[in-house]
Design an enzyme around this catalytic site. Structure first.
Site, mmCIF file in Angstrom:
data_model
loop_
_atom_site.group_PDB
_atom_site.id
_atom_site.type_symbol
_atom_site.label_atom_id
_atom_site.label_comp_id
_atom_site.label_asym_id
_atom_site.label_seq_id
_atom_site.Cartn_x
_atom_site.Cartn_y
_atom_site.Cartn_z
ATOM 1 C CG HIS A 54 -0.833 -4.469 0.136
ATOM 2 N ND1 HIS A 54 -1.700 -3.469 0.500
ATOM 3 C CD2 HIS A 54 0.032 -4.594 1.166
ATOM 4 C CE1 HIS A 54 -1.375 -3.007 1.682
ATOM 5 N NE2 HIS A 54 -0.332 -3.669 2.115
HETATM 6 C C1 T46 Z 1 -0.405 -3.662 6.238
HETATM 7 C C2 T46 Z 1 -1.478 -2.851 6.844
HETATM 8 C C3 T46 Z 1 -1.629 -3.129 8.298
HETATM 9 C C4 T46 Z 1 2.704 6.027 3.296
HETATM 10 O O1 T46 Z 1 2.934 7.082 2.677
HETATM 11 N N1 T46 Z 1 3.576 5.605 4.278
HETATM 12 C C5 T46 Z 1 3.371 4.468 4.985
HETATM 13 O O2 T46 Z 1 4.183 4.139 5.875
HETATM 14 C C6 T46 Z 1 2.235 3.663 4.670
HETATM 15 C C7 T46 Z 1 1.971 2.360 5.427
HETATM 16 C C8 T46 Z 1 1.385 4.088 3.689
HETATM 17 N N2 T46 Z 1 1.613 5.248 3.024
HETATM 18 C C9 T46 Z 1 0.655 5.658 1.988
HETATM 19 C C10 T46 Z 1 0.651 4.776 0.761
HETATM 20 C C11 T46 Z 1 -0.779 4.846 0.286
HETATM 21 O O3 T46 Z 1 -0.934 5.974 -0.538
HETATM 22 O O4 T46 Z 1 -0.650 5.601 2.538
HETATM 23 C C12 T46 Z 1 -1.571 5.093 1.577
HETATM 24 C C13 T46 Z 1 -2.251 3.837 2.092
HETATM 25 O O5 T46 Z 1 -1.253 2.853 2.296
HETATM 26 P P1 T46 Z 1 -1.544 1.265 2.206
HETATM 27 O O6 T46 Z 1 -2.253 0.940 0.954
HETATM 28 O O7 T46 Z 1 -0.254 0.592 2.461
HETATM 29 O O8 T46 Z 1 -2.529 1.069 3.464
HETATM 30 P P2 T46 Z 1 -3.159 -0.217 4.101
HETATM 31 O O9 T46 Z 1 -3.740 0.213 5.400
HETATM 32 O O10 T46 Z 1 -4.048 -0.894 3.131
HETATM 33 O O11 T46 Z 1 -1.960 -1.256 4.419
HETATM 34 C C14 T46 Z 1 -0.989 -0.972 5.405
HETATM 35 C C15 T46 Z 1 0.346 -1.661 5.030
HETATM 36 O O12 T46 Z 1 0.800 -1.269 3.758
HETATM 37 C C16 T46 Z 1 0.198 -3.145 5.027
HETATM 38 O O13 T46 Z 1 1.446 -3.750 4.779
HETATM 39 O O14 T46 Z 1 -0.130 -4.778 6.664
HETATM 40 O O15 T46 Z 1 -1.363 -1.434 6.687
#
Ligand code: T46
Length: 140
Positions: A54
């Protein structure tokens, strides 16, 4: 071709060597180009997992491998590049509007992220086509 200048770059933090173990610190307003609004970390990541996939409309982040290693694949809409994170002193700054994918997590890898904004699902572009379309709407 280079990635858009300044959109992704390495940030190196100080390291205090000590026979008891090394120490690294981050100071707001000194080492990083934004105010920290949030810190989060990824751990218990199974080897073979893929994360990210993303971009963010406004969010700026710095990503560190506090332990172990992983790969960040970066795409600014024109050029793709990849970075291996494996040194806890060296973070990868990622500006807004950059597509990122993460993989090749080593056993026990811990990823810590300093972020410029609190979590906001509305800030995500989770479809690559939406990312490219949003870039087209930006003055490049
Ligand atoms: C990136 C990499 C390194 C939350 O509720 N709070 C938060 O602060 C975050 C980051 C996520 N969430 C929830 C949202 C989703 O339901 O946790 C779930 C997984 O989140 P996300 O799809 O963002 O996870 P990653 O590991 O794919 O990505 C994250 C960051 O979004 C991204 O910008 O660089 O970690």
């Amino acid at each position: 071709m280079m990635l858009r200048q300044g959109f992704v770059r390495e940030i190196e933090l100080p390291q205090i060597h000590d026979p008891r173990g090394d120490l690294t610190f981050v100071e707001g307003g000194n080492h990083i180009p934004f105010q920290i609004a949030r810190v989060y970390y990824l751990y218990n990541v199974p080897v073979g997992s893929e994360r990210g996939g993303h971009a963010h409309r406004e969010l700026e982040q710095i990503v560190f491998a506090l332990s172990g290693s992983f790969r960040m694949k970066i795409d600014d809409g024109t050029t793709r590049s990849e970075y291996w994170l494996r040194d806890p002193r060296k973070g990868l700054y990622i500006s807004k509007m950059v597509w990122r994918e993460m993989d090749a997590f080593s056993q026990g890898a811990v990823c810590m992220v300093l972020a410029s904004h609190r979590y906001d699902e509305g800030d995500y572009l989770r479809e690559y086509g939406d990312f490219v379309a949003a870039l087209g709407g930006e003055k490049r």
